[in-house]
Design an enzyme around this catalytic site. Structure first.
Site, PDB file in Angstrom:
ATOM      1  CG  ASP A   1      -2.835 -15.705  17.468  1.00 27.87           C
ATOM      2  OD1 ASP A   1      -2.731 -14.790  18.376  1.00 27.87           O
ATOM      3  OD2 ASP A   1      -2.419 -15.693  16.840  1.00 27.87           O
TER       4      ASP A   1
ATOM      5  CD  GLU B   1       1.369 -17.134  14.640  1.00 29.55           C
ATOM      6  OE1 GLU B   1       0.075 -17.503  13.821  1.00 29.55           O
ATOM      7  OE2 GLU B   1       1.953 -16.332  14.985  1.00 29.55           O
ATOM      8  CD  GLU B   2       2.936 -13.392  14.175  1.00 28.15           C
ATOM      9  OE1 GLU B   2       2.912 -13.088  13.549  1.00 28.15           O
ATOM     10  OE2 GLU B   2       2.330 -12.140  15.314  1.00 28.15           O
TER      11      GLU B   2
ATOM     12  CG  ASP C   1      -0.547 -11.579  16.900  1.00 31.66           C
ATOM     13  OD1 ASP C   1      -0.295 -12.400  17.041  1.00 31.66           O
ATOM     14  OD2 ASP C   1      -0.392 -10.889  15.553  1.00 31.66           O
TER      15      ASP C   1
ATOM     16  CG  HIS D   1       1.267 -16.363  18.443  1.00 33.60           C
ATOM     17  ND1 HIS D   1       2.337 -15.276  18.432  1.00 33.60           N
ATOM     18  CD2 HIS D   1       0.611 -15.759  18.310  1.00 33.60           C
ATOM     19  CE1 HIS D   1       1.985 -14.543  17.632  1.00 33.60           C
ATOM     20  NE2 HIS D   1       0.571 -14.469  17.327  1.00 33.60           N
TER      21      HIS D   1
END
Ligand code: BES
Ligand code: ZN
Length: 390
Positions: free
Chosen positions: A298, A270-271, A238, A226
């Protein structure tokens, strides 16, 4: 064909795996810098759009056909809460799941954490209660208060400072958390006038997956990660780290027959709950059924664990172990990320990461090690080669 880049070409490939390609750590640094330059890549914001555009451009430069997969979803947004007790404003954080409205009433200090027994002899109908954090979940405190007719809940932290909390579902009354420093005094203020306004709105988010391919046939492998990040965090580890590792691997494989059989996908949203990967899986059921592997990268820029962690399908883990014997198994699930929707659809998956660093989801998530990323990319490459029967 080996693509040589002027300057720092990582000699790692030779040392690490004996592979014939080299990741350019210099180019990867430039990529991370570009991704971080616009601030947090929160899905639906201009910064995420700029990041997606950058990735598409770089992948096209490497020879790929790039498509965006646009999708929408709704996300709640906290516009800030207003709490006033006896004429004084207090800083308050809405608890996730709180009702969004303004209430007024008299304060009742509940002696305790807001469990049923703490209400003995108290009348809270139409009033706002203050309870202590701890022992029972926030959602349970709010349920107990609302059941007795309270119109609002103030949870006082049991440690210094403020935290974010969740009711774990939808609450029926406005509910906030205040710091211990500011909130302790509330337990001497029963009877004071309280005005509490929680302002949470639903917003529509427009996300985009970036999909790169070279072949015309359906892919056998998907490699990705992501590119979005959480509010307030630069998201270097991240997950600019996994994004750039995916991008550089795509460059390395561009002229290999493997690129004809592999799609590289950079996921958005994604988050906020794996939206990009879920929407890709939903939109492409037949393609997904034909996949031999989905490899998700990731958090590979900061070395927390001693060796590379690999989660996912055990048969594929064995493949990763052949490529790099030092990898350790994270089991079927460790941390939720974009491999999960593929795994749910029956695709063999692997999830590569170096562990959860202390800067995870913090403004301090700025560190990344391109040599570590290159090393990870070589392992992913080795897995792709073996899955596709080099
Ligand atoms: N990058 C993390 C997942 C992760 C965890 C990677 C541990 C490596 C080690 C991911 O972006 C994340 O924060 N996932 C959330 C869940 C998601 C559905 C919002 C999580 O793990 O809590
Ligand atoms: Zn992540």
């Amino acid at each position: 064909m080996i693509r040589w880049v002027p300057g720092a070409v990582a000699a790692l490939s030779v040392m690490f795996l004996g592979a014939s390609v080299a990741f350019s750590t210099e180019r990867m640094s430039a990529d991370v810098t570009a991704l971080l330059s616009q601030g947090p890549r929160v899905a639906g914001t201009p910064s995420a759009v700029a990041a997606g555009d950058y990735l598409a451009l770089e992948l096209r430069k490497a020879g790929y056909t790039v498509e965006f997969q646009p999708f929408t979803y709704s996300r709640t947004r906290d516009l800030g809460s207003l709490l006033n007790v006896g004429g004084a404003n207090l800083e308050a954080n809405a608890l996730t799941g709180s009702a969004s409205r303004k209430v007024e009433g008299e304060l009742v200090a509940v002696p305790g954490v807001g469990a049923a027994a703490d209400y003995t002899g108290l009348e809270v109908r139409g009033k706002v209660v203050a309870v202590r954090r701890g022992v029972i979940p926030f959602g349970e405190k709010v349920r107990q208060a609302a059941e007795r007719g309270a119109v609002g809940v103030i949870v006082v932290n049991n440690a210094p400072g403020l935290v974010r909390g969740t009711l774990g579902g939808a609450g029926t009354v406005p509910a906030v958390l205040v710091s211990q420093e500011r909130g302790d005094a509330l337990f001497q203020q029963s009877g004071a006038r309280v005005s509490l306004e929680v302002r949470i709105v639903d917003e529509q988010v427009q996300g985009r997956n970036v999909i790169a391919k070279r072949g015309t046939a359906a892919p056998e492998v998907v490699v990705g990660g992501h590119y979005d990040s959480v509010p307030g965090a630069p998201g270097a580890n991240d997950n600019a780290s996994g994004t750039v590792t995916t991008l550089e691997l795509a460059r390395q494989l561009a002229d290999s027959p493997l690129a004809q059989r592999t799609w590289f996908i950079l996921f958005d949203g994604e988050e906020d709950g794996l939206w990009g990967s879920r929407r890709f899986v939903e939109a492409n059921p037949e393609l997904v059924r034909g996949l031999k592997a989905m490899l998700n990268i990731d958090m590979v820029g900061v070395k927390v664990s001693q060796t590379l962690g690999v989660g996912g399908t055990s048969s594929l883990f064995e493949v990763a172990k052949v490529v790099e014997p030092s990898v350790f198994s994270m089991g079927a699930s460790n941390g939720s990320s974009d491999h999960a929707p593929f795994a749910s659809a029956g695709v063999p998956v692997l999830f590569f990461h170096w562990g959860l660093d202390p800067n995870y989801h913090q403004p301090s998530d700025t560190a990344y090690d391109t040599a570590l990323m290159a090393q990870t990319g070589q392992v992913v490459r080795g897995v792709v080669e073996r899955v596709l029967g080099r």
